[in-house]
Motif scaffolding. Structure first.
Motif, PDB file in Angstrom:
ATOM      1  N   GLU A  51      64.511  47.242  65.449  1.00  0.00           N
ATOM      2  CA  GLU A  51      62.864  48.395  64.967  1.00  0.00           C
ATOM      3  C   GLU A  51      61.682  46.818  64.126  1.00  0.00           C
ATOM      4  OE1 GLU A  51      63.127  53.140  63.733  1.00  0.00           O
ATOM      5  OE2 GLU A  51      64.795  51.393  63.333  1.00  0.00           O
ATOM      6  N   LEU A  52      60.351  47.262  64.672  1.00  0.00           N
ATOM      7  CA  LEU A  52      59.390  46.934  63.924  1.00  0.00           C
ATOM      8  C   LEU A  52      58.838  47.208  62.831  1.00  0.00           C
ATOM      9  CD1 LEU A  52      57.081  44.523  64.232  1.00  0.00           C
ATOM     10  CD2 LEU A  52      55.662  46.181  65.521  1.00  0.00           C
ATOM     11  N   LEU A  53      58.745  46.754  61.732  1.00  0.00           N
ATOM     12  CA  LEU A  53      58.262  46.708  60.349  1.00  0.00           C
ATOM     13  C   LEU A  53      56.724  46.614  60.263  1.00  0.00           C
ATOM     14  CD1 LEU A  53      61.493  46.086  58.153  1.00  0.00           C
ATOM     15  CD2 LEU A  53      60.325  49.036  58.560  1.00  0.00           C
ATOM     16  N   TYR A  54      55.946  47.181  59.598  1.00  0.00           N
ATOM     17  CA  TYR A  54      54.532  46.495  59.191  1.00  0.00           C
ATOM     18  C   TYR A  54      54.153  46.993  58.014  1.00  0.00           C
ATOM     19  CZ  TYR A  54      49.604  45.786  59.960  1.00  0.00           C
ATOM     20  OH  TYR A  54      48.276  45.023  59.652  1.00  0.00           O
ATOM     21  N   ASN A  55      54.041  45.542  57.235  1.00  0.00           N
ATOM     22  CA  ASN A  55      53.357  46.332  56.123  1.00  0.00           C
ATOM     23  C   ASN A  55      51.837  45.405  55.736  1.00  0.00           C
ATOM     24  OD1 ASN A  55      52.937  45.948  53.215  1.00  0.00           O
ATOM     25  ND2 ASN A  55      54.718  44.488  52.612  1.00  0.00           N
ATOM     26  N   ARG A  56      50.825  45.993  55.985  1.00  0.00           N
ATOM     27  CA  ARG A  56      49.838  45.899  56.167  1.00  0.00           C
ATOM     28  C   ARG A  56      49.065  45.423  54.832  1.00  0.00           C
ATOM     29  NH1 ARG A  56      44.319  48.009  55.492  1.00  0.00           N
ATOM     30  NH2 ARG A  56      43.021  47.739  57.603  1.00  0.00           N
ATOM     31  N   GLU A  57      49.369  45.623  54.098  1.00  0.00           N
ATOM     32  CA  GLU A  57      49.311  44.692  52.940  1.00  0.00           C
ATOM     33  C   GLU A  57      49.055  43.311  52.342  1.00  0.00           C
ATOM     34  OE1 GLU A  57      50.871  46.311  48.918  1.00  0.00           O
ATOM     35  OE2 GLU A  57      50.189  48.387  49.568  1.00  0.00           O
ATOM     36  N   LEU A  58      50.443  42.740  53.673  1.00  0.00           N
ATOM     37  CA  LEU A  58      50.691  41.184  53.880  1.00  0.00           C
ATOM     38  C   LEU A  58      49.469  40.840  54.568  1.00  0.00           C
ATOM     39  CD1 LEU A  58      54.614  40.969  53.692  1.00  0.00           C
ATOM     40  CD2 LEU A  58      52.725  40.611  51.727  1.00  0.00           C
ATOM     41  N   CYS A  59      49.208  41.615  55.943  1.00  0.00           N
ATOM     42  CA  CYS A  59      48.812  41.071  56.849  1.00  0.00           C
ATOM     43  C   CYS A  59      47.250  40.182  56.533  1.00  0.00           C
ATOM     44  CB  CYS A  59      48.389  42.561  57.468  1.00  0.00           C
ATOM     45  SG  CYS A  59      47.459  41.727  59.117  1.00  0.00           S
ATOM     46  N   LEU A  60      47.105  39.176  57.263  1.00  0.00           N
ATOM     47  CA  LEU A  60      45.986  38.366  56.824  1.00  0.00           C
ATOM     48  C   LEU A  60      44.952  38.515  58.079  1.00  0.00           C
ATOM     49  CD1 LEU A  60      47.337  34.915  56.417  1.00  0.00           C
ATOM     50  CD2 LEU A  60      46.402  36.313  55.129  1.00  0.00           C
ATOM     51  N   PRO A  61      44.143  38.905  57.284  1.00  0.00           N
ATOM     52  CA  PRO A  61      41.960  39.438  58.198  1.00  0.00           C
ATOM     53  C   PRO A  61      42.113  37.889  59.190  1.00  0.00           C
ATOM     54  CG  PRO A  61      41.959  39.838  55.966  1.00  0.00           C
ATOM     55  CD  PRO A  61      43.465  39.090  55.674  1.00  0.00           C
ATOM     56  N   GLU A  62      41.631  38.338  60.560  1.00  0.00           N
ATOM     57  CA  GLU A  62      41.327  37.451  60.982  1.00  0.00           C
ATOM     58  C   GLU A  62      42.385  36.453  61.223  1.00  0.00           C
ATOM     59  OE1 GLU A  62      38.092  38.548  62.243  1.00  0.00           O
ATOM     60  OE2 GLU A  62      37.752  39.622  60.842  1.00  0.00           O
ATOM     61  N   CYS A  63      43.619  36.452  61.010  1.00  0.00           N
ATOM     62  CA  CYS A  63      44.623  36.081  61.385  1.00  0.00           C
ATOM     63  C   CYS A  63      45.046  35.188  63.133  1.00  0.00           C
ATOM     64  CB  CYS A  63      45.979  36.694  60.531  1.00  0.00           C
ATOM     65  SG  CYS A  63      47.883  36.026  61.297  1.00  0.00           S
ATOM     66  N   THR A  64      45.341  37.045  63.296  1.00  0.00           N
ATOM     67  CA  THR A  64      45.134  37.357  64.991  1.00  0.00           C
ATOM     68  C   THR A  64      46.269  36.510  65.927  1.00  0.00           C
ATOM     69  OG1 THR A  64      43.724  35.583  65.716  1.00  0.00           O
ATOM     70  CG2 THR A  64      42.911  37.567  65.594  1.00  0.00           C
ATOM     71  N   LEU A  65      46.889  35.963  65.247  1.00  0.00           N
ATOM     72  CA  LEU A  65      48.509  35.490  66.240  1.00  0.00           C
ATOM     73  C   LEU A  65      49.261  36.188  66.679  1.00  0.00           C
ATOM     74  CD1 LEU A  65      49.879  33.123  62.595  1.00  0.00           C
ATOM     75  CD2 LEU A  65      48.775  32.741  65.488  1.00  0.00           C
ATOM     76  N   CYS A  66      49.340  37.432  66.156  1.00  0.00           N
ATOM     77  CA  CYS A  66      50.160  38.265  66.913  1.00  0.00           C
ATOM     78  C   CYS A  66      49.488  38.805  67.927  1.00  0.00           C
ATOM     79  CB  CYS A  66      50.630  39.200  66.224  1.00  0.00           C
ATOM     80  SG  CYS A  66      49.522  40.931  65.447  1.00  0.00           S
ATOM     81  N   SER A  67      47.806  39.025  68.304  1.00  0.00           N
ATOM     82  CA  SER A  67      47.084  39.158  69.181  1.00  0.00           C
ATOM     83  C   SER A  67      47.886  38.801  70.717  1.00  0.00           C
ATOM     84  CB  SER A  67      45.999  39.003  69.308  1.00  0.00           C
ATOM     85  OG  SER A  67      45.415  37.267  68.533  1.00  0.00           O
ATOM     86  N   GLY A  68      47.940  37.656  70.759  1.00  0.00           N
ATOM     87  CA  GLY A  68      48.608  37.294  71.767  1.00  0.00           C
ATOM     88  C   GLY A  68      49.893  37.655  72.766  1.00  0.00           C
ATOM     89  N   ALA A  69      50.228  38.347  71.806  1.00  0.00           N
ATOM     90  CA  ALA A  69      51.804  39.315  72.079  1.00  0.00           C
ATOM     91  C   ALA A  69      51.016  40.611  72.221  1.00  0.00           C
ATOM     92  CB  ALA A  69      52.631  39.600  70.892  1.00  0.00           C
ATOM     93  N   GLY A  70      50.249  40.927  72.135  1.00  0.00           N
ATOM     94  CA  GLY A  70      49.491  42.157  73.130  1.00  0.00           C
ATOM     95  C   GLY A  70      48.809  42.831  71.951  1.00  0.00           C
ATOM     96  N   ALA A  71      49.031  42.719  69.990  1.00  0.00           N
ATOM     97  CA  ALA A  71      48.414  43.523  69.337  1.00  0.00           C
ATOM     98  C   ALA A  71      46.866  43.222  69.021  1.00  0.00           C
ATOM     99  CB  ALA A  71      49.180  43.294  68.153  1.00  0.00           C
TER     100      ALA A  71
END
Length: 305
Positions: A51-71
């Protein structure tokens, strides 16, 4: 994969564990559980698949690396996951190696018995010095019977002490075989009241109690009964007396009590779920003392874990 080297899905390996059996231990956490306890501290253990775990507090604003996978990004420039993202095996595989801060991570990996054995015995010197070993936990290890039994036999052949932490919700023959194979069984009892069990775990406790009585008669010297103290669930007068009656009627004269804590709450949001035990407070000293006193008055030896 060979029948002698089956694979299983695990989600964590905890070294220097001190509360899952004697001595210094390494605890292996397996995925999959038949119960859905509303106070569960390891919700990532419940489903059998990664399963996917997502900790929003660790997410870097404007990183967008995962957008290529569909996020997609939310209005603050952070990742916003959809239900489709979480359910997509392809998305899980792609993002697990993309995120630089581990805001996105995967709970669950497939390993073979031989592969995980090499990892588990790295602290063998500490096992031998302290009288410790390896504990299989979860989740529910009996939900992966082939993997669990093969791993227990592999470790036994290496003279590694083994323990299995189980809720007891499994076929009787399997529970007996695990008791026979492992050096120690940590048998969890949530409540002796069937309605309470159904309402708070999603299943009846009928088979659990039957298994408890069966294996205690056969293997009592290698079984530790463990009871989580859950305020408002199993610490009322009637609940405590029902537990005492179950233990006494079964000839059980010792048990460990595990006071409830709220450490696992954040994991639910990381999984995109609501925490079902939100109204349950941590077990306080008075609640613990009351249960201990009543158990001891009934002739049941108690330890607090």
């Amino acid at each position: 994969m060979s029948i002698d080297n089956p694979t299983g899905c695990i989600f964590a390996v905890q070294t220097f564990s001190l509360h899952n059996g004697p001595g210094i231990r390494t605890t292996l956490f397996l995925k999959g559980c038949p119960l859905r306890c509303i106070w569960c501290a390891n919700p990532e253990s419940q489903n059998s698949q990664p399963e996917l775990l997502y900790n929003r507090e660790l997410c870097l604003p404007e990183c967008t690396l995962c957008s290529g996978a569909g996020a997609v990004m939310d209005k603050e420039g952070k990742t916003e996951l959809s239900a489709e993202n979480r359910a997509s095996a392809i998305f899980l595989e792609e993002v697990s190696s993309i995120c630089p801060t581990e805001a996105l991570s995967i709970a669950g990996r497939t390993v073979s018995v031989n592969e995980i054995t090499e990892e588990l015995i790295r602290d063998r010197a500490f096992f031998e010095e302290s009288g410790g070993g390896v504990t299989l936990s979860g989740g529910e290890p009996l939900s992966q019977p082939d993997f669990t039994l093969a791993l227990l036999n592999k470790l036994a052949s290496m003279k590694i002490h083994t323990a299995v932490d189980t809720c007891g919700e499994a076929p009787r023959e399997l529970v007996q075989e695990v008791c026979h194979t492992a050096d120690l069984l940590l048998f969890d009892i949530k409540t002796a009241v069937t309605a309470t069990h159904i309402n708070n775990t999603g299943k009846t406790n009928t088979r659990i109690i039957q298994n408890l009585k069966t294996v205690w008669r056969e293997y009592r010297q290698k079984i530790i009964i463990r009871i989580p103290l859950i305020p408002g669930i199993n610490n009322g007068e009637n609940e405590i007396q029902a537990l005492i009656s179950l233990l006494s009627d079964s000839g059980i004269d010792r048990a460990d009590i595990l006071p409830y804590h709220t450490f696992g709450q954040s994991k639910y949001s990381h999984l995109g779920r609501r925490y079902p035990g939100k109204a349950i407070p941590p077990a306080d000293k008075d609640s613990v003392n009351l249960m201990v006193e009543q158990f001891q008055n009934a002739g049941i030896e108690v330890s607090i874990i």
